[in-house]
Design a protein around this motif. Sequence first.
Motif, PDB file in Angstrom:
ATOM      1  N   LEU A   7      -1.948  49.244 -23.870  1.00 45.46           N
ATOM      2  CA  LEU A   7      -2.573  50.535 -24.167  1.00 45.46           C
ATOM      3  C   LEU A   7      -3.909  50.351 -24.881  1.00 45.46           C
ATOM      4  CD1 LEU A   7       0.556  52.590 -25.314  1.00 45.46           C
ATOM      5  CD2 LEU A   7      -0.702  52.802 -23.160  1.00 45.46           C
ATOM      6  N   VAL A   8      -3.924  49.461 -25.886  1.00 45.82           N
ATOM      7  CA  VAL A   8      -5.155  49.245 -26.647  1.00 45.82           C
ATOM      8  C   VAL A   8      -6.257  48.710 -25.750  1.00 45.82           C
ATOM      9  CG1 VAL A   8      -6.225  47.854 -28.457  1.00 45.82           C
ATOM     10  CG2 VAL A   8      -4.016  48.941 -28.878  1.00 45.82           C
ATOM     11  N   LYS A   9      -5.938  47.686 -24.944  1.00 47.28           N
ATOM     12  CA  LYS A   9      -6.974  47.078 -24.104  1.00 47.28           C
ATOM     13  C   LYS A   9      -7.429  48.024 -22.992  1.00 47.28           C
ATOM     14  CE  LYS A   9      -4.841  42.985 -23.544  1.00 47.28           C
ATOM     15  NZ  LYS A   9      -4.627  41.570 -23.176  1.00 47.28           N
ATOM     16  N   PHE A  10      -6.520  48.861 -22.490  1.00 50.16           N
ATOM     17  CA  PHE A  10      -6.905  49.826 -21.458  1.00 50.16           C
ATOM     18  C   PHE A  10      -7.875  50.860 -22.026  1.00 50.16           C
ATOM     19  CE2 PHE A  10      -6.188  53.710 -18.934  1.00 50.16           C
ATOM     20  CZ  PHE A  10      -6.517  53.226 -17.686  1.00 50.16           C
ATOM     21  N   VAL A  11      -7.550  51.390 -23.202  1.00 48.71           N
ATOM     22  CA  VAL A  11      -8.425  52.380 -23.836  1.00 48.71           C
ATOM     23  C   VAL A  11      -9.774  51.765 -24.183  1.00 48.71           C
ATOM     24  CG1 VAL A  11      -8.733  53.839 -25.870  1.00 48.71           C
ATOM     25  CG2 VAL A  11      -6.522  53.773 -24.721  1.00 48.71           C
ATOM     26  N   VAL A  12      -9.746  50.566 -24.763  1.00 48.05           N
ATOM     27  CA  VAL A  12     -11.003  49.883 -25.120  1.00 48.05           C
ATOM     28  C   VAL A  12     -11.810  49.560 -23.868  1.00 48.05           C
ATOM     29  CG1 VAL A  12     -11.975  47.779 -26.099  1.00 48.05           C
ATOM     30  CG2 VAL A  12     -10.131  48.952 -27.283  1.00 48.05           C
ATOM     31  N   GLY A  13     -11.135  49.169 -22.790  1.00 47.09           N
ATOM     32  CA  GLY A  13     -11.838  48.880 -21.542  1.00 47.09           C
ATOM     33  C   GLY A  13     -12.562  50.100 -20.997  1.00 47.09           C
ATOM     34  N   LEU A  14     -11.906  51.273 -21.087  1.00 44.51           N
ATOM     35  CA  LEU A  14     -12.543  52.513 -20.626  1.00 44.51           C
ATOM     36  C   LEU A  14     -13.718  52.892 -21.520  1.00 44.51           C
ATOM     37  CD1 LEU A  14      -9.435  54.729 -19.716  1.00 44.51           C
ATOM     38  CD2 LEU A  14     -11.008  53.585 -18.135  1.00 44.51           C
ATOM     39  N   ILE A  15     -13.520  52.783 -22.825  1.00 48.41           N
ATOM     40  CA  ILE A  15     -14.576  53.164 -23.765  1.00 48.41           C
ATOM     41  C   ILE A  15     -15.784  52.241 -23.646  1.00 48.41           C
ATOM     42  CG2 ILE A  15     -15.167  53.334 -26.220  1.00 48.41           C
ATOM     43  CD1 ILE A  15     -12.275  54.183 -26.735  1.00 48.41           C
ATOM     44  N   SER A  16     -15.499  50.931 -23.542  1.00 48.46           N
ATOM     45  CA  SER A  16     -16.592  49.957 -23.528  1.00 48.46           C
ATOM     46  C   SER A  16     -17.205  49.759 -22.150  1.00 48.46           C
ATOM     47  CB  SER A  16     -16.083  48.604 -24.041  1.00 48.46           C
ATOM     48  OG  SER A  16     -15.115  48.071 -23.147  1.00 48.46           O
ATOM     49  N   GLY A  17     -16.495  50.197 -21.111  1.00 51.34           N
ATOM     50  CA  GLY A  17     -16.984  49.997 -19.751  1.00 51.34           C
ATOM     51  C   GLY A  17     -16.873  48.567 -19.279  1.00 51.34           C
ATOM     52  N   SER A  18     -15.881  47.813 -19.794  1.00 51.13           N
ATOM     53  CA  SER A  18     -15.736  46.395 -19.458  1.00 51.13           C
ATOM     54  C   SER A  18     -14.711  46.184 -18.356  1.00 51.13           C
ATOM     55  CB  SER A  18     -15.327  45.594 -20.699  1.00 51.13           C
ATOM     56  OG  SER A  18     -14.960  44.283 -20.340  1.00 51.13           O
ATOM     57  N   ALA A  19     -15.169  45.639 -17.234  1.00 49.00           N
ATOM     58  CA  ALA A  19     -14.242  45.329 -16.138  1.00 49.00           C
ATOM     59  C   ALA A  19     -13.289  44.223 -16.553  1.00 49.00           C
ATOM     60  CB  ALA A  19     -15.020  44.908 -14.898  1.00 49.00           C
ATOM     61  N   ALA A  20     -13.789  43.247 -17.309  1.00 50.26           N
ATOM     62  CA  ALA A  20     -12.936  42.144 -17.739  1.00 50.26           C
ATOM     63  C   ALA A  20     -11.841  42.627 -18.677  1.00 50.26           C
ATOM     64  CB  ALA A  20     -13.773  41.064 -18.426  1.00 50.26           C
ATOM     65  N   MET A  21     -12.178  43.578 -19.572  1.00 53.96           N
ATOM     66  CA  MET A  21     -11.165  44.086 -20.490  1.00 53.96           C
ATOM     67  C   MET A  21     -10.124  44.928 -19.755  1.00 53.96           C
ATOM     68  SD  MET A  21      -9.861  44.105 -23.415  1.00 53.96           S
ATOM     69  CE  MET A  21     -11.119  43.059 -24.160  1.00 53.96           C
ATOM     70  N   LEU A  22     -10.553  45.705 -18.780  1.00 55.06           N
ATOM     71  CA  LEU A  22      -9.591  46.462 -17.974  1.00 55.06           C
ATOM     72  C   LEU A  22      -8.692  45.516 -17.195  1.00 55.06           C
ATOM     73  CD1 LEU A  22     -11.791  49.402 -16.617  1.00 55.06           C
ATOM     74  CD2 LEU A  22      -9.854  49.572 -18.203  1.00 55.06           C
ATOM     75  N   LEU A  35     -19.645  46.135 -27.616  1.00 55.88           N
ATOM     76  CA  LEU A  35     -19.070  45.009 -28.344  1.00 55.88           C
ATOM     77  C   LEU A  35     -17.660  45.284 -28.865  1.00 55.88           C
ATOM     78  CD1 LEU A  35     -22.194  43.760 -30.322  1.00 55.88           C
ATOM     79  CD2 LEU A  35     -21.189  42.811 -28.256  1.00 55.88           C
ATOM     80  N   ILE A  36     -17.211  46.542 -28.834  1.00 50.87           N
ATOM     81  CA  ILE A  36     -15.860  46.838 -29.307  1.00 50.87           C
ATOM     82  C   ILE A  36     -14.820  46.069 -28.498  1.00 50.87           C
ATOM     83  CG2 ILE A  36     -15.577  48.864 -27.820  1.00 50.87           C
ATOM     84  CD1 ILE A  36     -13.922  50.143 -30.011  1.00 50.87           C
ATOM     85  N   ALA A  37     -15.138  45.793 -27.233  1.00 50.81           N
ATOM     86  CA  ALA A  37     -14.193  45.080 -26.372  1.00 50.81           C
ATOM     87  C   ALA A  37     -13.958  43.652 -26.868  1.00 50.81           C
ATOM     88  CB  ALA A  37     -14.713  45.045 -24.939  1.00 50.81           C
ATOM     89  N   ILE A  38     -14.959  43.080 -27.537  1.00 51.22           N
ATOM     90  CA  ILE A  38     -14.801  41.711 -28.040  1.00 51.22           C
ATOM     91  C   ILE A  38     -13.707  41.655 -29.096  1.00 51.22           C
ATOM     92  CG2 ILE A  38     -15.925  39.850 -29.318  1.00 51.22           C
ATOM     93  CD1 ILE A  38     -18.521  40.603 -27.950  1.00 51.22           C
ATOM     94  N   TRP A  39     -13.687  42.632 -29.997  1.00 56.13           N
ATOM     95  CA  TRP A  39     -12.666  42.635 -31.052  1.00 56.13           C
ATOM     96  C   TRP A  39     -11.261  42.803 -30.473  1.00 56.13           C
ATOM     97  CZ3 TRP A  39     -14.013  40.712 -35.427  1.00 56.13           C
ATOM     98  CH2 TRP A  39     -15.337  40.801 -35.858  1.00 56.13           C
ATOM     99  N   ALA A  40     -11.142  43.664 -29.475  1.00 55.69           N
ATOM    100  CA  ALA A  40      -9.835  43.829 -28.823  1.00 55.69           C
ATOM    101  C   ALA A  40      -9.390  42.532 -28.166  1.00 55.69           C
ATOM    102  CB  ALA A  40      -9.906  44.947 -27.788  1.00 55.69           C
ATOM    103  N   GLY A  41     -10.347  41.835 -27.566  1.00 55.21           N
ATOM    104  CA  GLY A  41     -10.022  40.562 -26.918  1.00 55.21           C
ATOM    105  C   GLY A  41      -9.584  39.505 -27.907  1.00 55.21           C
ATOM    106  N   LEU A  42     -10.268  39.428 -29.040  1.00 58.78           N
ATOM    107  CA  LEU A  42      -9.911  38.432 -30.058  1.00 58.78           C
ATOM    108  C   LEU A  42      -8.513  38.679 -30.627  1.00 58.78           C
ATOM    109  CD1 LEU A  42     -13.321  38.139 -31.948  1.00 58.78           C
ATOM    110  CD2 LEU A  42     -12.314  36.469 -30.382  1.00 58.78           C
ATOM    111  N   GLY A  54     -17.288  36.648 -21.345  1.00 59.91           N
ATOM    112  CA  GLY A  54     -18.037  37.438 -20.369  1.00 59.91           C
ATOM    113  C   GLY A  54     -18.590  38.709 -20.970  1.00 59.91           C
ATOM    114  N   ILE A  55     -17.782  39.389 -21.781  1.00 58.75           N
ATOM    115  CA  ILE A  55     -18.226  40.632 -22.414  1.00 58.75           C
ATOM    116  C   ILE A  55     -19.386  40.362 -23.364  1.00 58.75           C
ATOM    117  CG2 ILE A  55     -17.546  42.455 -24.025  1.00 58.75           C
ATOM    118  CD1 ILE A  55     -14.674  42.122 -22.813  1.00 58.75           C
TER     119      ILE A  55
END
Length: 306
Positions: free
Chosen positions: A31-46, A126-133, A178-179
């Motif tokens: 859920l967290v990574k999906f929401v962050v992926g949508l907000i950040s626009g990151s294909a890798a995070m999605l 850059l919010i996607a980076i924190w979710a990834g870490l 990548g992000i």
Amino acid sequence: MPETMNTTDQRQRQAAFVTWASVAMNVVLSLVKFVVGLISGSAAMLADAFHSASDFATDFAVLIGMRLAQRPQDHDHPYGHGKYETLAAVIIGVALCGVGIAIAWQAGRTIYGAIVYGAWPEAPSLIAIWAGLISIAIKEVLYQWTARVARRIQSDALLANAWHHRSDALTSIAAVLGIAAAACLGGRWVLLDATIAIFIGLVLVYIAWKIIQDSIDKLLEQGMSIEENNRILEIINSVPDAIEPHHLRSRRVGTVAVIEMHFRVNPQMTVAEGHVIASKIEALLYEAFGNDAILTLHVEPIKQKA
């Protein structure tokens, strides 16, 4: 050689505990990574979010497979139901392969659209980076925990699921790189996000193939490892009056070791004395391979020289 759990109840409890913990963490991470992926626009995070969601699905494959595998031996299954667990590992591998292909395909469409039609994606935030870490740390802990339990109870399905966790940690590392590059460099570098997503998909397909290959080998009656067979021979050779072990055949039905072996004894021994030696060997084999091991020992007299 890994420590062996001697009761099916112990195996079931430990596997269920670590898997339910994994279910809870995968729900939150997905859920967290999906929401962050949508907000950040990151294909890798999605892509990473869908990978975590696939972990959630395979957790239930482990729970169902191990539950079925714990059924006792019956008339139709004299060797037990252990292959249900190996079958669960195949299902996990197939699911992982499907996720990998889907991720790579979607990322490929993004790159194709940018190059051919000029539909360039926006740089991810850059919010996607924190979710990834955070995902990397949690998934590596889950891998270490699940793999340790899987090796202790000798579970194919649980070990496959552990690698599913490890693959999620690896893909999160790739996603973060990548992000970061796409967000900081901008321009055509935004495609690096999708390029990393393709790499993620291919890694998942490779891991899935290894899981499927290993599980199918076991379903097709592949023998136990050289190390395990050597351990069997060492056990028999350690018992006084048991000599010349031969015709060793071993395999696993799920986690249950199935061992067939011939050995020789002094032809002057009584049947009762030969039985005592066989019982000693059985006790040592049960200690090494678990109380649910299926053993067939054939006692032969030492061949007399002509």
